[in-house]
Design an enzyme around this catalytic site. Structure first.
Site, short mmCIF file in Angstrom:
data_model
loop_
_atom_site.label_atom_id
_atom_site.label_comp_id
_atom_site.label_asym_id
_atom_site.label_seq_id
_atom_site.Cartn_x
_atom_site.Cartn_y
_atom_site.Cartn_z
N ASP A 1 26.17 48.08 46.51
CA ASP A 1 26.13 47.38 47.79
C ASP A 1 25.88 48.29 48.99
O ASP A 1 26.53 49.33 49.14
CB ASP A 1 27.47 46.69 48.06
CG ASP A 1 27.94 45.83 46.91
OD1 ASP A 1 27.20 45.65 45.94
OD2 ASP A 1 29.09 45.33 47.00
N TRP B 1 28.10 52.56 37.18
CA TRP B 1 29.16 52.28 38.14
C TRP B 1 30.42 53.07 37.77
O TRP B 1 30.78 53.17 36.60
CB TRP B 1 29.44 50.78 38.14
CG TRP B 1 30.37 50.30 39.20
CD1 TRP B 1 30.04 49.86 40.44
CD2 TRP B 1 31.79 50.20 39.10
NE1 TRP B 1 31.17 49.49 41.14
CE2 TRP B 1 32.26 49.69 40.34
CE3 TRP B 1 32.72 50.49 38.10
CZ2 TRP B 1 33.61 49.46 40.60
CZ3 TRP B 1 34.06 50.26 38.36
CH2 TRP B 1 34.50 49.75 39.59
N TRP C 1 24.66 56.84 41.17
CA TRP C 1 24.59 55.38 41.19
C TRP C 1 24.88 54.86 42.59
O TRP C 1 25.77 55.34 43.28
CB TRP C 1 25.64 54.82 40.22
CG TRP C 1 26.01 53.38 40.44
CD1 TRP C 1 26.86 52.89 41.39
CD2 TRP C 1 25.54 52.25 39.70
NE1 TRP C 1 26.96 51.51 41.29
CE2 TRP C 1 26.15 51.10 40.26
CE3 TRP C 1 24.67 52.09 38.62
CZ2 TRP C 1 25.93 49.82 39.78
CZ3 TRP C 1 24.45 50.81 38.14
CH2 TRP C 1 25.07 49.69 38.70
#
Length: 456
Positions: free
Chosen positions: A38, A62, A35
């Site tokens: 940002d 996440w 994963w």
């Protein structure tokens, strides 16, 4: 589970060929496995573009955040490097977002990141520092660079994150996203002479900061100060947002000595459904280049449920230009240079899922592609560009541009799992695309002038 950099690198090596690569992008950045969200620490250092990224290598959702790391000569072809940061300290549940800056005198690459601690209903976020002399191996400092004691009165350490440094004159300034105890978003400004000792300077506030500012980035562009940032719980419906989440830019006057600021203009960075956490860098030629997460929170169920090798992709690198106080975005030339295989756009025909189309559109123009009941439709309605997407594997949405004109110059990029459309370089639309077919069928092509169509 102990999260170590060495363990993450070993896991990546062992899982490179596990999972489907059907939606693995060809010319957008994505992780090898796992994963990402940002982009972090974007910087041009020793002849390379460096990309760090929020990373959980062990799954498609996440998890405890690491900093992945890659570098490139052209922002198209990437060399993956060892994981830069892992949450390996006793009081570290994750290494959250941050930025990078170069000490040119010592040729050191500095990273600032948020040390996130979350255990037994206690959440604490503080800003930490790591450095490297070779741009590959990073050493964390033992004490916080910006700790709770440097929070101004009225702010909470539960939501205090994403430090991003910038050099102004001979001073390092750092902008950090923050939230007041009354749940109002803000940007806190700190300074340092040596990237060792920091002090609080002032707070930037605005009614469009929602309940939390994330991933702030402050830089000078064409003589003006520009702040890019993402917002949680934005109430202004005139600014593009998805369920209150938005990514915006502000053109500003900032006087660091007087600790004063003025907002000149605020607007959206992207009109699509999937765009968050933008960050920029300046390359060796003075270009200001932006990348963002081509996704949105709660929009990524298809990737994690379909055993893909990785989940997450970044936007195309965008060359930013400020013109008459407004931000223009151009796909960098290095991306456009890779498209060599020309094809003909014709209704009933097919197009690659890794394509570039340059066209002119005006009133009545319509271009639709997809497979079966799933499609993407680009059209001009009432002088505004409109993107309609209907996908059973993602979302159904209609997004309209803000910019009005009689004729539009349009650049369309498809890359297996993504779509980006640049409309006169003023409105840009980013969207994930999960349409199940090997090639797209061109369903409608009306009153559109194709200038170039190519694939890679």
């Amino acid at each position: 589970m102990d999260y170590l950099k060495e363990s993450a690198d070993r896991y990546i090596r062992q899982n490179l060929n596990k999972g489907s690569k059907d939606y693995k992008p060809r010319y957008h950045f994505s992780a090898q496995v796992g994963w990402i969200n940002d982009p972090n620490g974007l910087v041009y250092y020793d002849g390379y573009f460096h990309i760090f990224y929020q990373y959980y290598p062990y799954g498609l959702e996440w998890g405890p955040m690491h900093w992945g790391h890659a570098r490139s000569k052209n922002l198209v072809d990437f060399e993956y490097l060892p994981v830069a940061l892992a949450p390996d300290a006793p009081d570290e549940s994750g290494c959250f977002s941050g930025g990078a800056v170069i000490d040119k005198e010592k040729n050191l690459l500095h990273l600032l990141y948020t040390r996130h601690y979350e255990r037994e209903n206690v959440i604490r976020q503080t800003q930490y520092h790591a450095y490297s002399s070779d741009g590959v191996r990073f050493t964390k400092t033992e004490r916080a660079a910006i700790g709770e004691e440097l929070l101004p009165e009225g702010f909470t350490s539960c939501s205090f994150r994403d430090p991003n440094p910038v050099v102004i004159g001979d001073t390092y300034y750092v902008v950090v996203g923050a939230q007041t105890k009354e749940r109002a978003g803000a940007v806190l400004v700190y300074s340092s002479r040596d990237m060792s000792e920091f002090k609080y300077e002032f707070t930037i506030e605005n009614e469009n900061f929602g309940e939390m500012v994330e991933c702030p980035d402050l830089f000078r562009l064409n003589g003006e100060m520009v702040l890019t940032f993402s917002v949680v719980a934005l109430k202004n419906q005139d600014l593009t947002n998805i369920d209150g989440k938005a990514s915006l830019y502000a053109v500003m006057n900032v006087d660091f000595e007087k600790k004063a600021y003025e907002f000149l203009h605020i607007d959206s960075l992207d009109e699509g459904t999937d765009f968050y956490a933008p960050q920029t860098l300046e390359d060796g030629n003075g270009r200001r280049i932006m990348l963002a997460w081509l996704d949105m929170w709660n929009n990524n169920s298809f990737s994690k449920n379909n055993r893909l090798v990785s989940n997450g992709v970044y936007t195309l690198p965008r060359d930013l230009v400020l013109e008459n106080g407004r931000l223009l975005q151009y796909p960098i030339r290095e991306v456009k240079d890779i498209f060599r295989n020309r094809f003909t756009v014709a209704e009933g025909g097919e197009m690659s899922k890794t394509a570039y189309i340059e066209a002119e559109m005006n009133g009545g123009s319509l271009f639709t592609f997809g497979c079966g009941d799933d499609y993407i439709s680009l059209k001009i309605e009432n002088g505004r560009f409109t993107l309609e997407q209907r996908q059973k594997n993602h979302i159904t949405a209609v997004r309209k541009g803000k910019y009005r004109s009689d004729t539009f110059h349009v650049e369309i990029f498809t890359d297996r799992c993504s779509l980006e459309v640049f409309v006169d370089n003023r409105d840009v639309f980013s969207a994930q695309v999960f349409i199940e077919c090997e090639r797209y069928k061109i369903m409608r092509s009306e009153k559109i002038k194709i200038l170039r169509a190519a694939s890679v």
